[in-house]
Design a protein around this motif. Structure first.
Motif, PDB file in Angstrom:
ATOM      1  N   VAL A  20       0.883  -1.286  -0.018  1.00  0.00           N
ATOM      2  CA  VAL A  20       0.065  -0.039  -0.054  1.00  0.00           C
ATOM      3  C   VAL A  20       0.831   1.467   0.088  1.00  0.00           C
ATOM      4  N   ALA A  21       1.876   1.168   1.025  1.00  0.00           N
ATOM      5  CA  ALA A  21       2.834   2.633   0.986  1.00  0.00           C
ATOM      6  C   ALA A  21       3.631   2.748  -0.318  1.00  0.00           C
ATOM      7  N   GLU A  22       4.098   1.662  -0.903  1.00  0.00           N
ATOM      8  CA  GLU A  22       4.985   1.901  -2.113  1.00  0.00           C
ATOM      9  C   GLU A  22       4.161   2.142  -3.205  1.00  0.00           C
ATOM     10  N   LEU A  23       3.090   1.822  -3.433  1.00  0.00           N
ATOM     11  CA  LEU A  23       2.047   2.050  -4.573  1.00  0.00           C
ATOM     12  C   LEU A  23       1.590   3.565  -4.344  1.00  0.00           C
ATOM     13  N   ALA A  24       1.309   3.746  -3.150  1.00  0.00           N
ATOM     14  CA  ALA A  24       0.794   5.330  -2.945  1.00  0.00           C
ATOM     15  C   ALA A  24       1.928   6.277  -3.287  1.00  0.00           C
ATOM     16  N   ARG A  25       3.063   5.776  -2.832  1.00  0.00           N
ATOM     17  CA  ARG A  25       4.378   6.806  -3.061  1.00  0.00           C
ATOM     18  C   ARG A  25       4.637   6.945  -4.546  1.00  0.00           C
ATOM     19  N   ARG A  26       4.154   6.043  -5.230  1.00  0.00           N
ATOM     20  CA  ARG A  26       4.202   6.047  -6.850  1.00  0.00           C
ATOM     21  C   ARG A  26       3.070   6.757  -7.540  1.00  0.00           C
ATOM     22  N   GLY A  27       2.339   7.213  -6.728  1.00  0.00           N
ATOM     23  CA  GLY A  27       1.139   7.939  -7.217  1.00  0.00           C
ATOM     24  C   GLY A  27      -0.234   7.358  -7.495  1.00  0.00           C
ATOM     25  N   TRP A  28      -0.130   5.946  -6.877  1.00  0.00           N
ATOM     26  CA  TRP A  28      -1.360   5.448  -7.119  1.00  0.00           C
ATOM     27  C   TRP A  28      -2.482   5.769  -6.213  1.00  0.00           C
ATOM     28  N   ARG A  29      -3.702   5.549  -6.364  1.00  0.00           N
ATOM     29  CA  ARG A  29      -4.791   5.829  -5.535  1.00  0.00           C
ATOM     30  C   ARG A  29      -4.947   4.301  -4.853  1.00  0.00           C
ATOM     31  N   VAL A  30      -4.926   3.812  -3.632  1.00  0.00           N
ATOM     32  CA  VAL A  30      -4.933   2.475  -3.093  1.00  0.00           C
ATOM     33  C   VAL A  30      -6.133   2.398  -2.291  1.00  0.00           C
ATOM     34  N   ALA A  31      -6.792   1.368  -2.764  1.00  0.00           N
ATOM     35  CA  ALA A  31      -7.771   0.752  -1.732  1.00  0.00           C
ATOM     36  C   ALA A  31      -7.343  -0.431  -1.103  1.00  0.00           C
ATOM     37  N   GLY A  32      -7.528  -0.499   0.140  1.00  0.00           N
ATOM     38  CA  GLY A  32      -7.272  -1.912   0.859  1.00  0.00           C
ATOM     39  C   GLY A  32      -8.304  -2.862   1.350  1.00  0.00           C
ATOM     40  N   LEU A  33      -8.339  -4.094   1.231  1.00  0.00           N
ATOM     41  CA  LEU A  33      -9.219  -5.190   1.840  1.00  0.00           C
ATOM     42  C   LEU A  33      -8.445  -5.830   2.603  1.00  0.00           C
ATOM     43  N   ASP A  34      -8.903  -5.862   3.854  1.00  0.00           N
ATOM     44  CA  ASP A  34      -8.640  -6.713   5.245  1.00  0.00           C
ATOM     45  C   ASP A  34      -9.743  -7.035   6.203  1.00  0.00           C
ATOM     46  N   LEU A  35      -9.481  -7.917   7.164  1.00  0.00           N
ATOM     47  CA  LEU A  35     -10.477  -8.260   8.178  1.00  0.00           C
ATOM     48  C   LEU A  35     -10.424  -7.137   8.912  1.00  0.00           C
ATOM     49  N   ARG A  36      -9.456  -6.663   9.154  1.00  0.00           N
ATOM     50  CA  ARG A  36      -9.165  -5.424  10.257  1.00  0.00           C
ATOM     51  C   ARG A  36      -9.144  -4.057   9.284  1.00  0.00           C
ATOM     52  N   HIS A  37      -9.647  -2.914   9.941  1.00  0.00           N
ATOM     53  CA  HIS A  37      -9.604  -1.563   9.443  1.00  0.00           C
ATOM     54  C   HIS A  37      -8.265  -0.999   9.507  1.00  0.00           C
ATOM     55  N   SER A  38      -7.827  -0.406   8.472  1.00  0.00           N
ATOM     56  CA  SER A  38      -6.444   0.111   8.459  1.00  0.00           C
ATOM     57  C   SER A  38      -6.688   1.683   8.151  1.00  0.00           C
ATOM     58  N   THR A  39      -5.725   2.506   9.308  1.00  0.00           N
ATOM     59  CA  THR A  39      -6.137   3.777   8.920  1.00  0.00           C
ATOM     60  C   THR A  39      -5.082   4.395   7.936  1.00  0.00           C
ATOM     61  N   ASP A  40      -4.266   3.467   7.517  1.00  0.00           N
ATOM     62  CA  ASP A  40      -3.098   3.980   6.688  1.00  0.00           C
ATOM     63  C   ASP A  40      -3.467   3.904   5.046  1.00  0.00           C
ATOM     64  N   VAL A  41      -4.763   3.356   4.663  1.00  0.00           N
ATOM     65  CA  VAL A  41      -5.102   3.061   3.590  1.00  0.00           C
ATOM     66  C   VAL A  41      -6.051   4.241   3.162  1.00  0.00           C
ATOM     67  N   GLU A  42      -6.078   4.800   2.126  1.00  0.00           N
ATOM     68  CA  GLU A  42      -7.090   5.820   1.667  1.00  0.00           C
ATOM     69  C   GLU A  42      -8.380   5.416   1.760  1.00  0.00           C
ATOM     70  N   HIS A  43      -8.640   4.355   1.313  1.00  0.00           N
ATOM     71  CA  HIS A  43      -9.872   3.682   1.026  1.00  0.00           C
ATOM     72  C   HIS A  43     -10.000   2.239   1.556  1.00  0.00           C
ATOM     73  N   GLY A  44     -10.168   1.939   2.898  1.00  0.00           N
ATOM     74  CA  GLY A  44      -9.867   0.782   3.492  1.00  0.00           C
ATOM     75  C   GLY A  44     -11.408   0.123   3.467  1.00  0.00           C
ATOM     76  N   VAL A  45     -11.456  -0.989   3.326  1.00  0.00           N
ATOM     77  CA  VAL A  45     -12.974  -1.960   3.391  1.00  0.00           C
ATOM     78  C   VAL A  45     -12.563  -3.150   4.399  1.00  0.00           C
ATOM     79  N   SER A  46     -13.451  -3.481   5.264  1.00  0.00           N
ATOM     80  CA  SER A  46     -13.304  -4.626   5.973  1.00  0.00           C
ATOM     81  C   SER A  46     -13.880  -5.824   5.375  1.00  0.00           C
ATOM     82  N   VAL A  47     -13.210  -6.831   4.799  1.00  0.00           N
ATOM     83  CA  VAL A  47     -13.563  -7.828   4.061  1.00  0.00           C
ATOM     84  C   VAL A  47     -12.806  -9.319   4.582  1.00  0.00           C
TER      85      VAL A  47
END
Length: 231
Positions: A20-47
């Protein structure tokens, strides 16, 4: 580049968080899926990535709110050491549902639109144990080996449509997945590695980001940054 959207599973920690951090550094808008919520992701979804219904709904929501997913890195997973005779069938199935099923669910959700647009990149996360094996890790190695098989099959199927499918197969990596008492953290094991140390999640993220961004001629490749454990 600033408007391109990437999806990362297992985004709340470890290799997924580093991707997530590396792709964001490269200019991507990053969405994250995880069982836990992450505050470090622009758009996180618990899944739960093992549930195709949850994955489909989450990706549909992400594409409504951020835009079309052009890259997906599937890093969600878990790990355990258990002798093969002692592994419960429920854990055998869960290993496959999370690692193999999670990758398949994401691919089925994003690949058709990628193919329709004629471009896209999917990166699975396997393991050095899928290549070299490991004592007490039959269920994990089998699931990660299945990831390699799926990646190579999808690479053949989707490359003519403009979608690149590849994988990284890390060796022991310094993440919370490996507890302090893990045999892979013992000095005696680390001394057997040509590099003399475990990988860092940021290093694995660089390999995944390469397959997303620069590796435009990589199709069905398995990059294994494993500190020389398997050569």
């Amino acid at each position: 580049m600033a408007e391109r959207v990437a999806l990362v599973t297992g985004a709340a920690s470890g290799i997924g968080a580093a991707v997530v951090a590396e792709l964001a550094r490269r200019g991507w808008r990053v969405a994250g899926l995880d069982l836990r919520h992450s505050t470090d992701v622009e758009h996180g979804v618990s899944v739960d990535v093992a549930d195709p219904t949850q994955v489909n709904a989450a990706i549909a929501r992400i594409e409504r709110e951020l835009g079309q997913v052009e890259a997906a890195v599937c890093a969600a997973g878990h790990y355990a050491i258990t002798p093969v005779a002692d592994i419960p069938w429920t854990e055998w199935r869960r290993m496959l549902r999370v690692h193999l099923g999670g990758l398949l669910n994401v691919c089925r959700a994003v690949a058709p639109a990628m193919a329709e647009r004629g471009r896209g990149a999917i990166v699975g996360v396997s393991s050095e144990l899928a290549i070299g094996g490991g004592d007490g890790e039959a269920h994990y190695a089998a699931a990660k080996g299945a990831v390699i098989g799926l990646v190579r099959a999808l690479a053949v199927e989707l490359a003519p449509l403009g979608v690149r499918v590849n994988a990284v197969a890390p060796g022991p990596t310094d993440t919370p997945l490996l507890p302090p008492e893990s045999p892979w953290r013992r000095p005696a094991y680390l001394q057997t590695l040509p590099a003399g140390r475990m990988s860092r999640p940021e290093e694995i993220a660089l390999a995944a980001a390469y397959l997303v961004d620069e590796g435009t001629f990589c199709v069905g490749e398995i990059i294994s940054p494993n500190a020389g454990a398997v050569i």
